[in-house]
Write an enzyme that holds these catalytic residues in place. Structure first.
Site, PDB file in Angstrom:
ATOM      1  N   ARG A  89       2.457 167.818  54.760  1.00 40.70           N
ATOM      2  CA  ARG A  89       2.977 166.731  55.612  1.00 40.70           C
ATOM      3  C   ARG A  89       1.884 166.315  56.596  1.00 40.70           C
ATOM      4  NH1 ARG A  89       4.531 169.145  60.577  1.00 40.70           N
ATOM      5  NH2 ARG A  89       5.575 167.234  61.220  1.00 40.70           N
TER       6      ARG A  89
ATOM      7  N   GLY B  34       1.645 164.825  63.312  1.00 38.92           N
ATOM      8  CA  GLY B  34       2.171 163.717  64.109  1.00 38.92           C
ATOM      9  C   GLY B  34       1.162 163.179  65.106  1.00 38.92           C
TER      10      GLY B  34
ATOM     11  N   SER C 205       4.830 172.564  78.454  1.00 33.39           N
ATOM     12  CA  SER C 205       5.333 173.632  77.594  1.00 33.39           C
ATOM     13  C   SER C 205       4.289 174.689  77.258  1.00 33.39           C
ATOM     14  CB  SER C 205       5.924 172.997  76.332  1.00 33.39           C
ATOM     15  OG  SER C 205       6.540 173.951  75.519  1.00 33.39           O
TER      16      SER C 205
ATOM     17  N   ASN D 271       9.358 178.224  65.177  1.00 33.04           N
ATOM     18  CA  ASN D 271       8.627 178.562  66.408  1.00 33.04           C
ATOM     19  C   ASN D 271       9.508 179.146  67.505  1.00 33.04           C
ATOM     20  OD1 ASN D 271       9.966 176.399  67.710  1.00 33.04           O
ATOM     21  ND2 ASN D 271       8.304 174.971  67.292  1.00 33.04           N
TER      22      ASN D 271
END
Length: 545
Positions: free
Chosen positions: A499, A502, A65, A373
């Site tokens: 947060r 990940g 990507s 995004n």
């Protein structure tokens, strides 16, 4: 099992580097391409098992990507063109990290747990992006598919959304469309042409769009698609891969994060521009005003434009269907306020990650989802599609309702419902702007984004942060949410949340307020609170100004 002999023989040719451990996440596997040969081979094996289990064709896309060119990656596509089921992500990780001598027993474990019939035929579609490593890595995927006796179809160079589309077409027996690249262009472009037929007196200037192809696959496929558009859209492609590096100082991710025009594109005041990312599943729009000030129209602005258009069409068609916009906590507060209070559209907030948004969008008749995004699409329930089709074919209704129903039908056909798709989203946005006779400046003025800032704080262990309420509130460590609440109260129109990342030991901080200075100050103060209460490492965060 004779096939396992072939797997053992072939896997020696795709050895696993010692000590390498990778995790299958939302984006599949991603790493420097030199580490991925064994992963590709094993994902070919996994796709065969998944195909046998679901009795369907499964897709495998070789892409990283928006990552730099030296990286690569792989993700699996489930039967309806959606992402791989979460339960199988752990199988992917297990297979990827199994030592050479454990590979066969790992395969057997999956077969037993899932009750897979080994005699079931298997079919796998494979696609790749334009990275130099993609050719050999997609061959490793095919080696894996064939080692377990699976049938394959190699689509070669395609965008990620095109491969998702092919898988869905195949598994719906062609109901969703023809499983060829040509079929994809025909379906989308025909629908686009029908839609813009509703635009009165669109000038050539209004039809012109500058596209930054991120020097990737999107540029190649856009060039192929343009020939199907019958001059309904005039496109100039920049960063087409002829000289620049993939995603280097260009592409949707660069534009969104840097908040500036990509290198290699000439933007004159008022020009309408957009950028794809490296595999063409994200899109953002932007323009420069007469003072050469850069304006970004990200996923929030796109979701607002599309949902407003759809809501108006549903009202004109007299259809009582439930429409909602699905956002994450990163969506700008102004967009949420405009959708809820001006447009009376339901807004649902989910955790970050496309699969969470996609899942929530399925709960509505019409679910519009976009991450900020620029990755997003629109989902129509089967019931909604049926009602729209019945209305479009009803000879007793008045002209306005008929026209609205036909426009909704064309809209459904221009959208790739399997996944975010830059080519498809671009056609829909261009059609809406043409039908509304709207300039990119007018679109930008629908609402004004609240100034915001995103920061990162390094911590020794990101797992100390636990969140609830779609990641908008911190449950642990103790005292952190209280500290954030007290800081937010000191600014106007303010909001902040934190947060855990990940992938790395950092905590992401988001803040917005009525001025950029306030947003920056709030983000810094929240960063300090995270640093002090959540085990920050290195130097204390410094003020931005």
């Amino acid at each position: 099992m004779a096939q396992f002999e072939e797997v053992s023989k072939q896997s020696i040719l795709h050895p696993k580097p010692a000590g390498l451990a990778l995790q299958y996440g939302t984006a599949g596997f991603r790493s420097n391409s030199i580490h991925l040969d064994h992963i590709m081979f094993r994902m070919g094996l996994l796709a065969v098992l998944r195909s046998k289990k679901t009795k369907s064709t499964i897709g495998i896309m070789v892409t990283a990507s928006h990552n730099p060119e030296e990286d690569n990656g792989v993700k699996l596509v489930d039967p309806m063109g959606e992402m791989l089921a979460a339960t199988w992500e752990s199988y992917a990780t297990m297979l990827a990290n199994a030592e050479q001598e454990e590979l066969i027993s790992a395969l057997n474990e999956i077969i037993e747990k899932e009750g897979i019939d080994k005699s079931q035929e298997a079919s796998v579609f494979v696609g790749k992006d334009t990275r130099s490593s993609s050719a050999s890595l997609s061959q490793a995927v095919l080696d894996g598919v064939h080692a377990l006796g699976g049938h394959s179809k190699d689509y070669g160079l395609v965008t990620t959304p095109q491969l998702h589309y092919m898988v869905c077409c195949k598994n719906t027996q062609g109901k969703y469309g023809d499983a060829t690249v040509e079929g994809y262009y025909k379906k989308l472009c025909q629908a686009f042409t029908q839609l813009v037929g509703n635009a009165s007196n669109c000038t050539d200037d209004q039809k012109h769009l500058c596209v930054d192809g991120a020097n990737g696959i999107g540029a190649l496929k856009l060039r192929e698609m343009i020939s199907h558009l019958n001059k309904g859209l005039q496109v100039t492609i920049f960063n087409d891969g002829s000289k620049g590096k993939l995603n280097h100082q260009c592409g949707a991710d660069f534009v969104k994060v840097q908040q500036k025009t990509p290198t290699g594109i000439q933007v004159n005041p008022g020009d309408r521009c957009c950028s794809f990312d490296g595999d063409a599943d994200r899109i953002v729009y932007y323009f420069a005003d007469s003072q050469q000030v850069f304006h970004l129209l990200d996923g929030d602005k796109i979701a607002t434009l599309i949902s407003t258009f759809l809501k108006e069409l549903l009202i004109q068609a007299g259809l009582n269907l439930k429409i909602a916009v699905v956002q994450t906590a990163y969506a700008n507060g102004s967009s949420t306020d405009y959708l809820e209070n001006t447009m009376n559209v339901t807004v649902r907030c989910t955790k970050t990650g496309v699969k969470h948004l996609h899942h929530a969008a399925l709960e509505f008749d019409v679910g519009v989802y976009f991450e900020a995004n620029g990755h997003g699409t629109v989902l129509f329930s089967k019931a909604a599609e049926d009602k729209i089709q019945q209305l479009a074919q009803d000879s007793r209704i008045d002209d306005e309702r008929k026209r609205a129903a036909l426009m909704l039908q064309s809209t459904i056909n221009v959208i790739n419902q399997t996944v975010g798709d830059a080519l498809s989203d671009m056609l829909l946005i261009e059609a809406i702007l043409a039908i509304k006779g709207m300039t990119v400046e007018q679109w930008d003025r629908i609402y004004t984004d609240l100034p915001n800032r995103q920061l990162k704080v390094k911590v020794s262990d990101r797992r100390v942060i636990d969140t609830t309420d779609a990641e908008r509130r911190a449950v642990s460590p103790a005292g952190l949410q209280e500290a954030i609440d007290n800081l937010v109260k000191t600014y106007r129109k303010a909001r902040s949340f934190v947060r855990p990342s990940g992938t790395e030991d950092v905590v992401r901080v988001y803040a917005e307020a009525d001025t950029q200075e306030s947003a920056d100050a709030l983000a810094h103060e929240v960063s300090l609170a995270v640093y002090r209460l959540a085990g920050g490492v290195g130097e204390e965060p410094k003020p931005l100004h």
